[in-house]
Design an enzyme around this catalytic site. Sequence first.
Site, PDB file in Angstrom:
ATOM      1  CE1 TYR A  71      13.429 -60.331   6.637  1.00 34.74           C
ATOM      2  CE2 TYR A  71      14.938 -61.987   7.483  1.00 34.74           C
ATOM      3  CZ  TYR A  71      14.642 -60.668   7.218  1.00 34.74           C
ATOM      4  OH  TYR A  71      15.550 -59.684   7.516  1.00 34.74           O
ATOM      5  CD  GLN A 105      28.865 -60.471  11.072  1.00 35.36           C
ATOM      6  OE1 GLN A 105      28.493 -59.364  10.667  1.00 35.36           O
ATOM      7  NE2 GLN A 105      29.967 -61.057  10.643  1.00 35.36           N
ATOM      8  CG  HIS A 123      23.045 -59.821  13.352  1.00 36.17           C
ATOM      9  ND1 HIS A 123      23.952 -59.658  12.329  1.00 36.17           N
ATOM     10  CD2 HIS A 123      23.412 -58.923  14.309  1.00 36.17           C
ATOM     11  CE1 HIS A 123      24.798 -58.682  12.638  1.00 36.17           C
ATOM     12  NE2 HIS A 123      24.503 -58.238  13.841  1.00 36.17           N
ATOM     13  N   PRO A 225      38.138 -65.111   0.682  1.00 38.57           N
ATOM     14  CG  PRO A 225      36.496 -65.704  -0.887  1.00 38.57           C
ATOM     15  CD  PRO A 225      36.761 -65.599   0.565  1.00 38.57           C
TER      16      PRO A 225
END
Length: 256
Positions: A71, A105, A123, A225
């Site tokens: 992280y 998200q 989240h 896409p």
Amino acid sequence: MNDISGQVARAAAALRRAKRVLVLTGAGVSKESGIPTYRDALTGLWSNYSFEQLASPEGFRQDPAMVWDWYAERRQQLRAVQPNAGHIALARLGQLLPAVQVVTQNVDDLHERAGSTGVLHLHGSITQTQCFFHCRGNPTLVEESQYADGPPVSPPPCPYCGRWLRPAVVWFGEMLPHGVYEQAHQAAVDCDVCLVAGTSGMVFPAAQLPLTAKMTRAFVININPEDEEDPLSDVHLRGPFGQLMPALLDALERHP
Ligand code: BV8
């Protein structure tokens, strides 16, 4: 009019008529800023792990240092990038139309840095840190200044209880932040147009939102896409968010 511009025109017409718009974004909207999507992300040191392993309390308990460092690297990456033209166009859409609720998200802050306001983070956010044990309530948020000068260990100790700190994100198997999903669900019920952008729709309950919008008769626009069949969307703009969101905004501004 070639197909994509015809599709953009149809999407712009739906947005023009809309009283309420729900926008659900995923990792694809940050890709053109240089942030890898989750499907691309696990490269380098972490290529031997599954995302679900790393982004879970079990994965953290198993190897807190490795998860904390993953992280920390993502946070560093985020500090080095900028919102892209799609983020900026979406923020402009929020100023142009009466009621646009952005629900993301993503755990980055690129929507906010582009000017979007009132963004709902389903989240959580990688820019925030909390005590893994909620020692002062759920969540016990901790400022970086409260641990940055402490011992250089991963994860750093909570300044209140001395135990592990963790990123303030929602891991697999964890509940979403109190009230956030409920607000997002209500926005899905109320919206006339649901704009979905940059998401594979694999993670729940986030992926339920466009389905809820569709069931309550919203017009669904998808910017992605990928070529896959897309029975849910009324318009599927197949291309990158950084190009198609500005094109959509431009079509809207040309014929308000
Ligand atoms: C929950 C934060 C209630 C961390 C994330 C067993 C036990 C417990 C729960 C479950 C279970 N089985 C299933 C579940 C539910 C589980 C789940 O959905 N699992 C999946 C794997 C099936 N969900 C949960 O656990 C949630 N909590 O349910 O609570 C509960 C609690 C306990 C017990 C039971 C129930 C919490 C889930 C939150 C996980 N945390 N992020 C972190 O980021 O480190 S999820 C994370 O992955 C993201 O936030 C996002 O949600 C997801 C990735 O999806 P995308 O954003 O769509 O990204 P992806 O890479 O997949 O796709 C990118 C897309 O962009 C592609 O479509 C691509 O084509 C497109 N694209 C590429 N380039 C572009 C582009 N689009 C536009 N422009 C471009 N240029």
